[in-house]
Design a protein around this motif. Structure first.
Motif, PDB file in Angstrom:
ATOM      1  N   MET A   1     -32.960 -72.224  14.112  1.00  0.00           N
ATOM      2  CA  MET A   1     -33.952 -71.151  14.219  1.00  0.00           C
ATOM      3  C   MET A   1     -33.799 -70.117  13.102  1.00  0.00           C
ATOM      4  SD  MET A   1     -35.132 -72.707  16.752  1.00  0.00           S
ATOM      5  CE  MET A   1     -36.526 -71.758  17.330  1.00  0.00           C
ATOM      6  N   ASP A   2     -32.573 -69.624  12.906  1.00  0.00           N
ATOM      7  CA  ASP A   2     -32.264 -68.661  11.839  1.00  0.00           C
ATOM      8  C   ASP A   2     -30.885 -68.991  11.275  1.00  0.00           C
ATOM      9  OD1 ASP A   2     -34.517 -66.662  12.032  1.00  0.00           O
ATOM     10  OD2 ASP A   2     -33.728 -66.428  14.054  1.00  0.00           O
ATOM     11  N   TYR A   3     -30.819 -69.329  10.005  1.00  0.00           N
ATOM     12  CA  TYR A   3     -29.534 -69.574   9.356  1.00  0.00           C
ATOM     13  C   TYR A   3     -29.725 -69.481   7.842  1.00  0.00           C
ATOM     14  CZ  TYR A   3     -31.264 -74.397   8.631  1.00  0.00           C
ATOM     15  OH  TYR A   3     -32.006 -75.489   8.268  1.00  0.00           O
ATOM     16  N   LYS A   4     -28.615 -69.403   7.099  1.00  0.00           N
ATOM     17  CA  LYS A   4     -28.689 -69.214   5.659  1.00  0.00           C
ATOM     18  C   LYS A   4     -28.610 -70.544   4.911  1.00  0.00           C
ATOM     19  CE  LYS A   4     -26.910 -64.485   5.350  1.00  0.00           C
ATOM     20  NZ  LYS A   4     -25.852 -63.606   4.804  1.00  0.00           N
ATOM     21  N   ASP A   5     -29.401 -70.644   3.826  1.00  0.00           N
ATOM     22  CA  ASP A   5     -29.326 -71.826   2.971  1.00  0.00           C
ATOM     23  C   ASP A   5     -28.200 -71.630   1.958  1.00  0.00           C
ATOM     24  OD1 ASP A   5     -30.273 -70.098   1.001  1.00  0.00           O
ATOM     25  OD2 ASP A   5     -32.281 -70.989   0.926  1.00  0.00           O
ATOM     26  N   ASP A   6     -28.087 -72.569   1.030  1.00  0.00           N
ATOM     27  CA  ASP A   6     -26.996 -72.522   0.048  1.00  0.00           C
ATOM     28  C   ASP A   6     -27.071 -71.303  -0.857  1.00  0.00           C
ATOM     29  OD1 ASP A   6     -26.037 -74.875   1.087  1.00  0.00           O
ATOM     30  OD2 ASP A   6     -27.041 -76.159  -0.390  1.00  0.00           O
ATOM     31  N   ASN A   7     -28.249 -70.696  -0.960  1.00  0.00           N
ATOM     32  CA  ASN A   7     -28.423 -69.510  -1.799  1.00  0.00           C
ATOM     33  C   ASN A   7     -28.214 -68.207  -1.028  1.00  0.00           C
ATOM     34  OD1 ASN A   7     -29.144 -71.044  -4.120  1.00  0.00           O
ATOM     35  ND2 ASN A   7     -31.232 -71.263  -3.296  1.00  0.00           N
ATOM     36  N   GLY A   8     -27.906 -68.347   0.263  1.00  0.00           N
ATOM     37  CA  GLY A   8     -27.695 -67.155   1.077  1.00  0.00           C
ATOM     38  C   GLY A   8     -28.970 -66.559   1.636  1.00  0.00           C
ATOM     39  N   ASP A   9     -30.085 -67.296   1.526  1.00  0.00           N
ATOM     40  CA  ASP A   9     -31.361 -66.818   2.060  1.00  0.00           C
ATOM     41  C   ASP A   9     -31.549 -67.325   3.494  1.00  0.00           C
ATOM     42  OD1 ASP A   9     -32.091 -65.567  -0.374  1.00  0.00           O
ATOM     43  OD2 ASP A   9     -32.766 -67.496  -1.176  1.00  0.00           O
ATOM     44  N   TRP A  10     -32.183 -66.489   4.333  1.00  0.00           N
ATOM     45  CA  TRP A  10     -32.407 -66.881   5.721  1.00  0.00           C
ATOM     46  C   TRP A  10     -33.575 -67.865   5.817  1.00  0.00           C
ATOM     47  CZ3 TRP A  10     -29.023 -66.133   9.428  1.00  0.00           C
ATOM     48  CH2 TRP A  10     -28.098 -65.097   9.303  1.00  0.00           C
ATOM     49  N   ILE A  11     -33.321 -68.979   6.475  1.00  0.00           N
ATOM     50  CA  ILE A  11     -34.345 -69.989   6.725  1.00  0.00           C
ATOM     51  C   ILE A  11     -34.254 -70.413   8.186  1.00  0.00           C
ATOM     52  CG2 ILE A  11     -34.332 -70.831   4.336  1.00  0.00           C
ATOM     53  CD1 ILE A  11     -32.622 -73.212   5.310  1.00  0.00           C
ATOM     54  N   GLY A  12     -35.092 -71.355   8.578  1.00  0.00           N
ATOM     55  CA  GLY A  12     -35.111 -71.830   9.956  1.00  0.00           C
ATOM     56  C   GLY A  12     -36.516 -71.707  10.520  1.00  0.00           C
ATOM     57  N   PHE A  13     -36.737 -72.309  11.663  1.00  0.00           N
ATOM     58  CA  PHE A  13     -38.074 -72.278  12.250  1.00  0.00           C
ATOM     59  C   PHE A  13     -38.511 -70.840  12.541  1.00  0.00           C
ATOM     60  CE2 PHE A  13     -40.881 -72.425  16.062  1.00  0.00           C
ATOM     61  CZ  PHE A  13     -41.966 -73.010  15.440  1.00  0.00           C
ATOM     62  N   ASP A  14     -37.657 -70.066  13.194  1.00  0.00           N
ATOM     63  CA  ASP A  14     -38.013 -68.680  13.503  1.00  0.00           C
ATOM     64  C   ASP A  14     -38.153 -67.849  12.236  1.00  0.00           C
ATOM     65  OD1 ASP A  14     -38.206 -69.052  16.195  1.00  0.00           O
ATOM     66  OD2 ASP A  14     -36.279 -68.155  16.696  1.00  0.00           O
ATOM     67  N   ALA A  15     -37.231 -68.035  11.297  1.00  0.00           N
ATOM     68  CA  ALA A  15     -37.271 -67.257  10.051  1.00  0.00           C
ATOM     69  C   ALA A  15     -38.566 -67.519   9.287  1.00  0.00           C
ATOM     70  CB  ALA A  15     -36.063 -67.597   9.182  1.00  0.00           C
ATOM     71  N   ASP A  16     -38.957 -68.791   9.197  1.00  0.00           N
ATOM     72  CA  ASP A  16     -40.177 -69.127   8.454  1.00  0.00           C
ATOM     73  C   ASP A  16     -41.429 -68.631   9.174  1.00  0.00           C
ATOM     74  OD1 ASP A  16     -38.468 -70.302   6.692  1.00  0.00           O
ATOM     75  OD2 ASP A  16     -39.311 -72.327   6.822  1.00  0.00           O
ATOM     76  N   MET A  17     -41.419 -68.678  10.502  1.00  0.00           N
ATOM     77  CA  MET A  17     -42.555 -68.154  11.256  1.00  0.00           C
ATOM     78  C   MET A  17     -42.652 -66.636  11.083  1.00  0.00           C
ATOM     79  SD  MET A  17     -44.396 -70.469  12.782  1.00  0.00           S
ATOM     80  CE  MET A  17     -45.212 -69.501  14.041  1.00  0.00           C
ATOM     81  N   ALA A  18     -41.512 -65.950  11.085  1.00  0.00           N
ATOM     82  CA  ALA A  18     -41.511 -64.500  10.878  1.00  0.00           C
ATOM     83  C   ALA A  18     -42.051 -64.155   9.492  1.00  0.00           C
ATOM     84  CB  ALA A  18     -40.100 -63.948  11.054  1.00  0.00           C
ATOM     85  N   LYS A  19     -41.698 -64.963   8.500  1.00  0.00           N
ATOM     86  CA  LYS A  19     -42.212 -64.745   7.143  1.00  0.00           C
ATOM     87  C   LYS A  19     -43.734 -64.893   7.120  1.00  0.00           C
ATOM     88  CE  LYS A  19     -37.979 -66.579   5.047  1.00  0.00           C
ATOM     89  NZ  LYS A  19     -37.370 -67.752   4.377  1.00  0.00           N
ATOM     90  N   ALA A  20     -44.244 -65.881   7.853  1.00  0.00           N
ATOM     91  CA  ALA A  20     -45.692 -66.101   7.889  1.00  0.00           C
ATOM     92  C   ALA A  20     -46.414 -64.918   8.538  1.00  0.00           C
ATOM     93  CB  ALA A  20     -46.012 -67.391   8.650  1.00  0.00           C
ATOM     94  N   VAL A  21     -45.841 -64.368   9.597  1.00  0.00           N
ATOM     95  CA  VAL A  21     -46.452 -63.211  10.260  1.00  0.00           C
ATOM     96  C   VAL A  21     -46.371 -61.973   9.366  1.00  0.00           C
ATOM     97  CG1 VAL A  21     -46.222 -61.608  12.201  1.00  0.00           C
ATOM     98  CG2 VAL A  21     -46.118 -64.081  12.603  1.00  0.00           C
ATOM     99  N   ALA A  22     -45.251 -61.808   8.671  1.00  0.00           N
ATOM    100  CA  ALA A  22     -45.112 -60.686   7.743  1.00  0.00           C
ATOM    101  C   ALA A  22     -46.165 -60.777   6.636  1.00  0.00           C
ATOM    102  CB  ALA A  22     -43.709 -60.658   7.144  1.00  0.00           C
ATOM    103  N   ASP A  23     -46.400 -61.989   6.141  1.00  0.00           N
ATOM    104  CA  ASP A  23     -47.433 -62.189   5.114  1.00  0.00           C
ATOM    105  C   ASP A  23     -48.797 -61.760   5.630  1.00  0.00           C
ATOM    106  OD1 ASP A  23     -45.677 -63.133   3.213  1.00  0.00           O
ATOM    107  OD2 ASP A  23     -46.078 -65.249   3.599  1.00  0.00           O
ATOM    108  N   SER A  24     -49.091 -62.101   6.887  1.00  0.00           N
ATOM    109  CA  SER A  24     -50.390 -61.744   7.465  1.00  0.00           C
ATOM    110  C   SER A  24     -50.536 -60.229   7.611  1.00  0.00           C
ATOM    111  CB  SER A  24     -50.586 -62.428   8.826  1.00  0.00           C
ATOM    112  OG  SER A  24     -49.787 -61.823   9.820  1.00  0.00           O
ATOM    113  N   LEU A  25     -49.411 -59.539   7.789  1.00  0.00           N
ATOM    114  CA  LEU A  25     -49.419 -58.079   7.889  1.00  0.00           C
ATOM    115  C   LEU A  25     -49.482 -57.422   6.514  1.00  0.00           C
ATOM    116  CD1 LEU A  25     -46.637 -57.604  10.607  1.00  0.00           C
ATOM    117  CD2 LEU A  25     -49.006 -56.829  10.839  1.00  0.00           C
ATOM    118  N   GLY A  26     -49.215 -58.222   5.475  1.00  0.00           N
ATOM    119  CA  GLY A  26     -49.192 -57.681   4.116  1.00  0.00           C
ATOM    120  C   GLY A  26     -47.931 -56.901   3.816  1.00  0.00           C
TER     121      GLY A  26
END
Length: 280
Positions: free
Chosen positions: A68-93
């Motif tokens: 759901m939420d975890y870091k990739d090799d670059n230290g960035d947060w990814i996962g199903f929840d993380a990516d969905m949160a990014k999509a909602v943030a994009d919609s909010l601008g």
């Protein structure tokens, strides 16, 4: 006679003063009441969506919880929840910021505005739904027992697990399941720590989310010698917002749009959780 007249005048003057004073107090009370009502009305009319857009950032409270939420090799947060949160943030601008929180303090973090949402495979328990404004369910889940693979055949029921020592995440649905079943357990900081307890042999078993178990234990994972056995509960995940917040309804609308255009399913397939996604 003059004394009587003077006394009468003084009595009438005092009476009129009391009436005026009473009127002033009533007026002050009414004004205070009006002010309180106006403040309450203003507070109820405040929009979390507008607040987030104004500051330009959606702050998401999480723990390290694959897939759901975890870091990739670059230290960035990814996962199903993380990516969905990014999509909602994009919609909010707005930008998105992920903040690791102590799971026990998630409600306090929201109320203090240290975070704007709890978006981390959060089970919709009565405690959560009473304290937060929550979204509709977006994933199905279960709490499962994880043991060493060589012990799996001996742990096929709750009764089989009664003699085991458990590790669970503090304040989690896993801890609630351990309590409900009368298991002997130690509470640790995260589900990942609970799995490590079993791998290290300091606990016989742990209770974690089924979705996490699918990503973390078994062949092809970081813990190939562990496996999950008994399902203790069935449950649903939701996103938590501040009580009364309009952000929950906004996210629900985004869930519907992202499900309808296939984005939610596409993100879920990236992390292998597509079978758990709830239709929006």
């Amino acid at each position: 006679m003059k004394k009587r007249l003077l006394a009468t005048i003084m009595t009438l003057t005092m009476a009129m003063g009391f009436v005026a004073c009473g009127a002033d107090q009533t007026s002050q009370t009414e004004n205070t009441s009006d002010t309180a009502e106006a403040t309450e009305s203003t507070e109820s009319a405040e929009s979390d969506v507008a607040y987030i857009q104004e500051k330009g950032k959606l702050i998401v409270g999480i723990t390290d919880f694959a897939p759901m939420d975890y870091k990739d090799d670059n230290g960035d947060w990814i996962g199903f929840d993380a990516d969905m949160a990014k999509a909602v943030a994009d919609s909010l601008g707005v930008d998105v910021e992920f903040v690791e929180i102590d799971w026990d303090n998630k409600i306090l973090e929201l109320e203090n505005k240290s975070i704007d949402v709890v978006w981390n495979g959060m089970t919709l328990t009565p405690e959560v739904t009473n304290a937060m404004e929550t979204t509709n369910a977006y994933c199905n889940n279960a709490q499962v027992i994880v043991v060493n693979a060589d012990k799996a055949d001996a742990v096929t029921s709750v009764d089989d697990a009664k003699e085991l020592s458990f590790a669970v995440e503090s304040g989690s649905a896993g801890e609630a399941a351990a309590t409900d079943n009368g298991f002997d357990y130690v509470a640790v900081k995260s589900q990942a720590d609970a799995v490590m307890e079993v791998a290290a042999g300091t606990s016989d078993a742990c209770i974690i989310d089924l979705l996490m178990a699918g990503a973390m234990v078994g062949e092809g994972t970081s813990y190939p010698d562990l496996t999950h056995t008994v399902e203790l509960t069935t449950e649903e995940y939701g996103v938590g917002c501040r009580k009364g917040s309009d952000l929950a309804a906004y996210i629900n609308d985004q869930f519907k749009a992202l499900y309808a255009d296939g984005t939610m399913t596409e993100i879920a397939e990236t992390y292998g959780v597509q079978d758990a996604v709830v239709e929006q």
